[in-house]
Design an enzyme around this catalytic site. Structure first.
Site, PDB file in Angstrom:
ATOM      1  N   CYS A 129       3.525  13.732  -6.681  1.00 47.78           N
ATOM      2  CA  CYS A 129       2.722  14.752  -7.348  1.00 47.78           C
ATOM      3  C   CYS A 129       1.766  14.062  -8.314  1.00 47.78           C
ATOM      4  O   CYS A 129       2.179  13.228  -9.119  1.00 47.78           O
ATOM      5  CB  CYS A 129       3.617  15.736  -8.103  1.00 47.78           C
ATOM      6  SG  CYS A 129       2.675  16.942  -9.074  1.00 47.78           S
ATOM      7  N   SER A 172      -6.331  -8.892   9.602  1.00 47.97           N
ATOM      8  CA  SER A 172      -7.656  -9.506   9.611  1.00 47.97           C
ATOM      9  C   SER A 172      -8.023 -10.056   8.244  1.00 47.97           C
ATOM     10  O   SER A 172      -8.997 -10.792   8.104  1.00 47.97           O
ATOM     11  CB  SER A 172      -8.706  -8.466  10.039  1.00 47.97           C
ATOM     12  OG  SER A 172      -8.785  -7.435   9.063  1.00 47.97           O
ATOM     13  N   CYS A 213       6.220  21.274 -10.382  1.00 50.27           N
ATOM     14  CA  CYS A 213       5.238  21.758 -11.357  1.00 50.27           C
ATOM     15  C   CYS A 213       4.075  22.531 -10.740  1.00 50.27           C
ATOM     16  O   CYS A 213       3.217  23.025 -11.470  1.00 50.27           O
ATOM     17  CB  CYS A 213       4.694  20.588 -12.177  1.00 50.27           C
ATOM     18  SG  CYS A 213       3.558  19.518 -11.247  1.00 50.27           S
ATOM     19  N   HIS A 261       0.807  -1.220   0.000  1.00 56.88           N
ATOM     20  CA  HIS A 261       0.000   0.000   0.000  1.00 56.88           C
ATOM     21  C   HIS A 261       0.841   1.272   0.000  1.00 56.88           C
ATOM     22  O   HIS A 261       0.333   2.350   0.292  1.00 56.88           O
ATOM     23  CB  HIS A 261      -0.950   0.000   1.207  1.00 56.88           C
ATOM     24  CG  HIS A 261      -1.956  -1.107   1.152  1.00 56.88           C
ATOM     25  ND1 HIS A 261      -2.534  -1.656   2.281  1.00 56.88           N
ATOM     26  CD2 HIS A 261      -2.485  -1.782   0.088  1.00 56.88           C
ATOM     27  CE1 HIS A 261      -3.378  -2.609   1.917  1.00 56.88           C
ATOM     28  NE2 HIS A 261      -3.360  -2.704   0.599  1.00 56.88           N
TER      29      HIS A 261
END
Length: 298
Positions: free
Chosen positions: A143, A236, A197, A135
Site C-alpha cells: 500500500c 544484457s 487503510c 527489483h
C-alpha cells in the site's frame, strides 16, 4: 578455506569474443565464493519472455512508469487489469534447469548468493535461499499510504470477486507479468483498495522510473565485496541497477563471467562471455562438477 579463482583479469577495455567454453565458469564455481547476478534471460526457458534480445518484449511493449502509475487512476486501472490477467499465466511458471542448477550450487556451498533482477520468484521456487530480489517480487503487493504488505494471491482473489466477467484474450505476456491488452479490454476493470487503510495498492516491485531502495543496493554491494567472483546470467546489463555491481567487481579486480546469448553492456569488464542457452550451460557445469541432477548433496 576455498581459494579464489585463478582467472586472469586485464582491464584493457577490449570486448571478449563470445565463446562456448564453460571452463572458466566451471573453475570459478569449483573455487567457490561466486556471487550470481541473474536477469530475465534465465527465466525464458520457464516461458517468461525477456525484455531485450531478438524477441524481447521492449520491441512491442513499454512498461508503465512509477510516475504514470501514481499520477493516474486510469493508468492504475489499466495496469491492474493487464497485470491481473498476466498473473494467471505468470503464476503458473515453474523453475527450469538453470534455476535448479543454481540451487544445487548453493547447497554444495559454491555460490555466495544470488542477486536477481527478476520479479518472478523462480529462484526461490527452485530451492535457492540466499536471494536478494533487486527489483522486488510480484508475489507481494504494498500500500502506498500505510505501506502494509500482503500476498499477491490474496489480491488476485479479491480482483476475481470484483471482476467476475473479466476474461479478455491477451496478445502476449511480458517479463513484468503484464498482459498485452487494449484500453477497451480493461476499460471497465474494477480496482480494489488496501484492506487496512483504503489506500492505493502497488505490486511490491521497482517500476521503471523508480529507484531501488538504498538499503537493498548496499546489501548487494556488500555481497560483491565479500564474493570471490561475479557470474552474470541472462542479463544484457543495459540498466544501471545491475551494471553497477559488475563495475564494482571489476574495480575490485574480481573476475566477472557472463553467460548470455547476446553481447552485454558489461562485456568490457568480463574475462569471458559464454554464448549458450542457460539451462544447458548450467546443467553442463553441474555435470562437470559432479553435482547430482536433483541437487542432493552427495
Amino acid at each position: 578455506m576455498r581459494m579464489r579463482p585463478t582467472l586472469s583479469w586485464t582491464p584493457t577495455g577490449d570486448l571478449p569474443p563470445g565463446t562456448v567454453d564453460l571452463g572458466p565458469v566451471t573453475e570459478a564455481l569449483r573455487a567457490g565464493g561466486v556471487l550470481v547476478l541473474s536477469g530475465a534471460g534465465i527465466s525464458t526457458e520457464s516461458g517468461i519472455p525477456d525484455y531485450r534480445g531478438e524477441h524481447g518484449s521492449l520491441s512491442r511493449h513499454t512498461p508503465m512508469t512509477y510516475q504514470e502509475f501514481t499520477a493516474s487512476a486510469r493508468a492504475r486501472r489499466r495496469y491492474w487489469g493487464r497485470s491481473h490477467l498476466g498473473w494467471r499465466t505468470f503464476g503458473r511458471a515453474r523453475p527450469n534447469h538453470g534455476h535448479r542448477a543454481l540451487a544445487a550450487f548453493e547447497r554444495h556451498g559454491l555460490i555466495a548468493g544470488v542477486i536477481t533482477q527478476n520479479v518472478d520468484g523462480l529462484h526461490q521456487a527452485a530451492g535457492s535461499e540466499g536471494v536478494v530480489e533487486l527489483h522486488g517480487s510480484l508475489e507481494r503487493v504494498v500500500c502506498l499510504s500505510c505501506h502494509d504488505r500482503s500476498p499477491r494471491r490474496e489480491l488476485a482473489r479479491r480482483l476475481e470477486e470484483a471482476n467476475p466477467d473479466f476474461e479478455p484474450t491477451a496478445a502476449a505476456i511480458n517479463p513484468d507479468g503484464d498482459a498485452d491488452l487494449t484500453d477497451e479490454q480493461v476499460g471497465h476493470f474494477h480496482v480494489v483498495p488496501c484492506t487496512v487503510c483504503g489506500g492505493v495498492l502497488k505490486p511490491d516491485v521497482v517500476f521503471f522510473g523508480e529507484s531501488v531502495p538504498p538499503s537493498r543496493v548496499e546489501e548487494c554491494r556488500r555481497l560483491v565485496r565479500e564474493a570471490a567472483s561475479l557470474l552474470v546470467l541472462g542479463s544484457s546489463l543495459t540498466v544501471m541497477s545491475g551494471l553497477r555491481f559488475v563495475r564494482q567487481a571489476a574495480e575490485a579486480q574480481k573476475p566477472v563471467l557472463i553467460i548470455n546469448r547476446d553481447p552485454t553492456r558489461g562485456d568490457q569488464h568480463a574475462v569471458t562471455r559464454v554464448e549458450l542457452p542457460l539451462g544447458a550451460a548450467l546443467t553442463s557445469v553441474a555435470e562437470r562438477l559432479e553435482i547430482p541432477p536433483d541437487g542432493a548433496v552427495a
